[in-house]
Design an enzyme around this catalytic site. Structure first.
Site, PDB file in Angstrom:
ATOM      1  N   HIS A  29      89.698  59.070   0.578  1.00  0.00           N
ATOM      2  CA  HIS A  29      90.129  59.393   1.902  1.00  0.00           C
ATOM      3  C   HIS A  29      90.544  58.087   2.729  1.00  0.00           C
ATOM      4  O   HIS A  29      89.691  57.704   3.217  1.00  0.00           O
ATOM      5  CB  HIS A  29      89.360  60.376   2.617  1.00  0.00           C
ATOM      6  CG  HIS A  29      88.784  61.420   2.342  1.00  0.00           C
ATOM      7  ND1 HIS A  29      87.945  61.498   0.817  1.00  0.00           N
ATOM      8  CD2 HIS A  29      89.057  62.826   2.555  1.00  0.00           C
ATOM      9  CE1 HIS A  29      87.656  62.718   0.763  1.00  0.00           C
ATOM     10  NE2 HIS A  29      88.362  63.493   1.383  1.00  0.00           N
ATOM     11  N   ASP A 158      87.476  65.138  14.208  1.00  0.00           N
ATOM     12  CA  ASP A 158      87.530  66.458  14.477  1.00  0.00           C
ATOM     13  C   ASP A 158      86.641  67.573  13.689  1.00  0.00           C
ATOM     14  O   ASP A 158      86.129  68.353  14.487  1.00  0.00           O
ATOM     15  CB  ASP A 158      89.164  66.949  14.453  1.00  0.00           C
ATOM     16  CG  ASP A 158      89.968  66.272  15.504  1.00  0.00           C
ATOM     17  OD1 ASP A 158      89.742  66.285  16.853  1.00  0.00           O
ATOM     18  OD2 ASP A 158      90.820  65.382  15.010  1.00  0.00           O
ATOM     19  N   HIS A 263      95.241  62.081   4.680  1.00  0.00           N
ATOM     20  CA  HIS A 263      93.681  62.366   4.659  1.00  0.00           C
ATOM     21  C   HIS A 263      92.906  62.019   3.725  1.00  0.00           C
ATOM     22  O   HIS A 263      91.876  61.614   3.606  1.00  0.00           O
ATOM     23  CB  HIS A 263      93.555  63.613   5.363  1.00  0.00           C
ATOM     24  CG  HIS A 263      92.302  64.190   5.650  1.00  0.00           C
ATOM     25  ND1 HIS A 263      91.272  64.620   4.644  1.00  0.00           N
ATOM     26  CD2 HIS A 263      91.630  64.183   6.862  1.00  0.00           C
ATOM     27  CE1 HIS A 263      90.185  64.910   5.138  1.00  0.00           C
ATOM     28  NE2 HIS A 263      90.081  64.589   6.740  1.00  0.00           N
ATOM     29  N   GLU A 413      68.273  76.125  14.828  1.00  0.00           N
ATOM     30  CA  GLU A 413      67.375  76.029  13.696  1.00  0.00           C
ATOM     31  C   GLU A 413      68.161  74.854  12.769  1.00  0.00           C
ATOM     32  O   GLU A 413      67.404  73.972  12.359  1.00  0.00           O
ATOM     33  CB  GLU A 413      67.357  77.197  12.742  1.00  0.00           C
ATOM     34  CG  GLU A 413      66.527  78.338  13.301  1.00  0.00           C
ATOM     35  CD  GLU A 413      67.335  79.160  14.354  1.00  0.00           C
ATOM     36  OE1 GLU A 413      66.714  80.043  14.760  1.00  0.00           O
ATOM     37  OE2 GLU A 413      68.631  78.967  14.510  1.00  0.00           O
ATOM     38  N   HIS A 475      64.677  90.155   9.748  1.00  0.00           N
ATOM     39  CA  HIS A 475      63.610  89.215   9.840  1.00  0.00           C
ATOM     40  C   HIS A 475      62.721  89.162   8.642  1.00  0.00           C
ATOM     41  O   HIS A 475      62.051  88.090   8.404  1.00  0.00           O
ATOM     42  CB  HIS A 475      63.121  89.483  11.074  1.00  0.00           C
ATOM     43  CG  HIS A 475      63.476  88.985  12.166  1.00  0.00           C
ATOM     44  ND1 HIS A 475      64.936  89.789  12.405  1.00  0.00           N
ATOM     45  CD2 HIS A 475      63.395  88.153  13.301  1.00  0.00           C
ATOM     46  CE1 HIS A 475      65.280  89.391  13.458  1.00  0.00           C
ATOM     47  NE2 HIS A 475      64.431  88.290  14.324  1.00  0.00           N
TER      48      HIS A 475
END
Length: 664
Positions: A29, A158, A263, A413, A475
């Site tokens: 890149h 970004d 890129h 988390e 859960h």
């Protein structure tokens, strides 16, 4: 170094190395390194405090390349400033066993602080590093001795800011006022798919201002002076700072700059020739002129910085010898000399008490016993402290204006897990953080990165199975334990009682070269009697918990199912069928044992049945295709735990029947 010509030439050296290395590899890149080259000059040549001769100097600034795909920017900086990264390694960019892999990897390349590439995680690691710096400074600095006093810098693009983890981490960074954190945003408006306005219209400055950050807008990212001035302002702020740098991706490539074409692909010989002409860079590939090396060289300045700090530390050591020794020990990652004795005494107390309690409570008891011996413990929870039980009596909550040793991460988390990685990488703390096991999915890539980096992060996961009960299948963890076992270099422990929980904590704390998950129950689990030798063997991951003369089969179980296996063996004994019971709290650790030990626990030729309240496929590696498995290959239901265990066949009768079917 201070003239426009010299800084432009310094930046162009980065551009040249980036485009040449990517071209030679035909992979990589080049756009980001070429676009951020001037920003790198402003930071590394004018602000960044480091010593290339000692990449592990305690009080160095930390630099994180969160947009890690632009790794050649970092490698160019390390090479030019004098780290042990030769031009031969630059030439071997992205090749097997080089020090210049496709994305930066800690402990592969000298000077790389963290492994980056999964976007947003490097930024979050940087938040963890900045928090560790703030807490260590509060703990060890004394009047006249700013022993811990460094900044954490991160480059982001970004993509990093689109990732949800950036919201989690940066929100908390603002709340905690991590003023030593300075983030330089490569605002070039381009990602792999093209111009980002089609999918990214956030008002990023307003977003960060809402987090409580200091924001410096509209900085010309191709003006070293403008970026330099912005960093000066950032260093004066009492908040974390986002410097928004307007840049052109692939700056210098006449036909491709400003487009997505630059890129993630080599420029090609024709474009490189045109770029060389545009940059007035006439040198051949991988040839850096002496004046450029001289301008970039940071070895002498870095040596003086560290020498000055060493003088401060020597004076500090004379006045505060205990604190100086403690800081040195903790930054090395060594444990206190009395750790083993503390653990031994605590395990003995567990044996005396014989408590039948939930292993999440057994975990809290272990934390309570170990914390006074481990001032480096830095605990926390993702808004579930009262359920995960990761706090202890003497712990102090971390707040913006209050140092402490327990972090309320909020419902974050993923952010929690990657911040823990940053804390571990910074040094000085052993971080642990908790959530429900089912939400390990949110954390998973950070767990993977911890394992890849071989760092001592401890992930506590409670409410580990259908034993959670009424909260239902959303859960109730079914596939999670088995899936975590698939991650290389991640040790997973699912203990069955207080003693195994204590040993699991002991092993996690002692493990310097890798992360650990500690997986605990919500419901009470029966205490199991053991000999001293059996207790010693827990640390080997699997052991014979109940022997039987002339055993006809082996029952293997973990966690809450160990007592079920014991009860089934007792019933089978009444029916004249002798069965050995093996508790295997950590299959990962057991698999690393020598062959003779593994055979002693699981002799060849004896039929085997595995019992675990989770998916069954994993257990075929131990029982074979002909063995039996009592597990669950569907999602759970909403009902009391006892009802669920019976409904899904986790009963003595079913285990007995399964053993008989295997023996038939």
């Amino acid at each position: 170094m201070t003239s426009k010509l010299s800084t432009t030439r310094m930046a162009n050296a980065i551009r040249a190395l980036a485009m040449d290395a990517v071209q030679q590899a035909n992979s990589g890149h080049p756009g980001m390194p070429m676009g951020m080259a001037d920003i790198a000059v402003a930071l590394w040549a004018r602000h960044y405090r480091h010593n290339p001769a000692n990449p592990k100097w305690i009080n160095r600034d930390r630099f994180v390349l969160s947009n890690g795909h632009g790794s050649m920017l970092h490698y160019a900086l390390l090479h030019l400033t004098g780290y042990d990264l030769s031009m031969d390694e630059i030439r071997k960019f992205r090749q097997m066993h080089s020090k210049t892999p496709g994305h930066p990897e800690v402990d592969v390349t000298p000077g790389v602080e963290t492994t980056t590439g999964p976007l947003g995680q490097g930024l979050t690691n940087a938040v963890g590093m900045a928090l560790a710096e703030k807490l260590l400074a509060a703990e060890f600095n004394k009047p006249g001795f700013d022993l811990i006093d460094h900044n954490t810098y991160a480059f982001v693009g970004d993509g990093c800011l689109m990732e949800g983890i950036s919201h989690e981490a940066c929100s908390l960074a603002g709340t905690l006022r991590l003023s030593k954190l300075i983030v330089l945003y490569d605002d070039n408006g381009i990602s792999i798919d093209g111009r980002v306005e089609g999918w990214f219209l956030d008002d990023t400055p307003k977003r960060f201002e809402a987090y409580g950050w200091n924001v410096i807008r509209d900085v010309d990212g191709h003006s070293v002076t403008a970026v330099d001035d912005a960093i000066k302002l950032a260093r004066e702020s009492d908040k974390p700072t986002l410097v928004c740098c307007k840049t052109i991706i692939g700056k210098g490539a006449p036909s491709l700059q400003g487009t997505d074409k630059v890129h993630g692909a080599a420029l090609g010989d024709k474009e490189i020739a045109a770029t060389r002409e545009a940059l007035l860079w006439t040198d051949v590939p991988f040839d850096i002129p002496a004046d450029v090396y001289e301008a970039w060289d940071a070895k002498k300045a870095g040596q003086l910085m560290e020498q000055d700090w060493n003088g401060t530390f020597a004076a500090y050591h004379e006045k505060y010898p205990q604190q100086a020794g403690e800081l040195s020990r903790r930054m090395k990652g060594d444990l206190p000399g009395n750790f083993d004795a503390t653990v031994k005494a605590y395990i003995a107390s567990c044996v005396d008490k014989k408590e039948t309690i939930a292993t999440r409570k057994a975990s809290q008891n272990a934390i309570q016993a170990l914390a006074p011996t481990l001032p480096e413990f830095l605990g926390g929870s993702a808004d579930l402290t009262a359920s995960n039980l990761t706090n202890w009596k003497e712990c102090v909550a971390v707040r913006a204006d209050q140092p402490g040793n327990h972090i309320n991460y909020g419902v974050r988390e993923f952010g929690m897990s990657a911040m823990m990685n940053g804390i571990a990488l910074h040094g000085g703390y052993i971080p642990f953080g908790a959530t429900f096991l089912t939400f390990s999915d949110y954390s998973r890539n950070a767990l993977r990165m911890a394992a890849l980096m071989k760092i001592r992060s401890i992930f506590v996961f409670t409410h580990d199975s259908i034993g959670l009960g009424e909260d239902g299948p959303t859960h109730q963890s079914v596939e999670h334990v088995s899936s975590l076992r698939l991650i290389p270099n991640l040790d997973n422990w699912r203990p069955c009682d207080t003693v195994e929980s204590a040993v699991a904590w002991e092993q996690a704390v002692k493990r310097k070269q890798g992360p650990t998950t500690l997986i605990f129950s919500r419901q009470n689990l029966q205490y199991q009697e053991r000999t001293a030798q059996q207790i010693a063997d827990i640390g080997r991951g699997g052991y014979v918990l109940k022997e039987a003369a002339d055993a006809k089969a082996i029952l293997i179980a973990t966690g809450s199912e160990v007592d079920l296996a014991i009860k089934a063996s007792e019933e089978l004994a009444k029916q004249g069928i002798a069965v050995r019971v093996v508790s295997m709290p950590s299959t990962d650790v057991f698999d690393r044992q020598d062959a003779s030990y593994k055979v002693s626990v699981l002799p060849k030729g004896l039929p085997r049945v595995a019992v675990e309240a989770g998916v069954t496929d994993f257990w075929h590696k131990y029982v074979g295709l002909e063995g039996g498995i009592v597990g669950i290959d569907t999602f759970g239901e909403s009902a009391p735990a006892g009802v669920l265990f019976k409904h899904f066949g986790f009963t003595t009768e079913n285990v007995v029947a399964t053993v008989k079917s295997v023996l038939a």
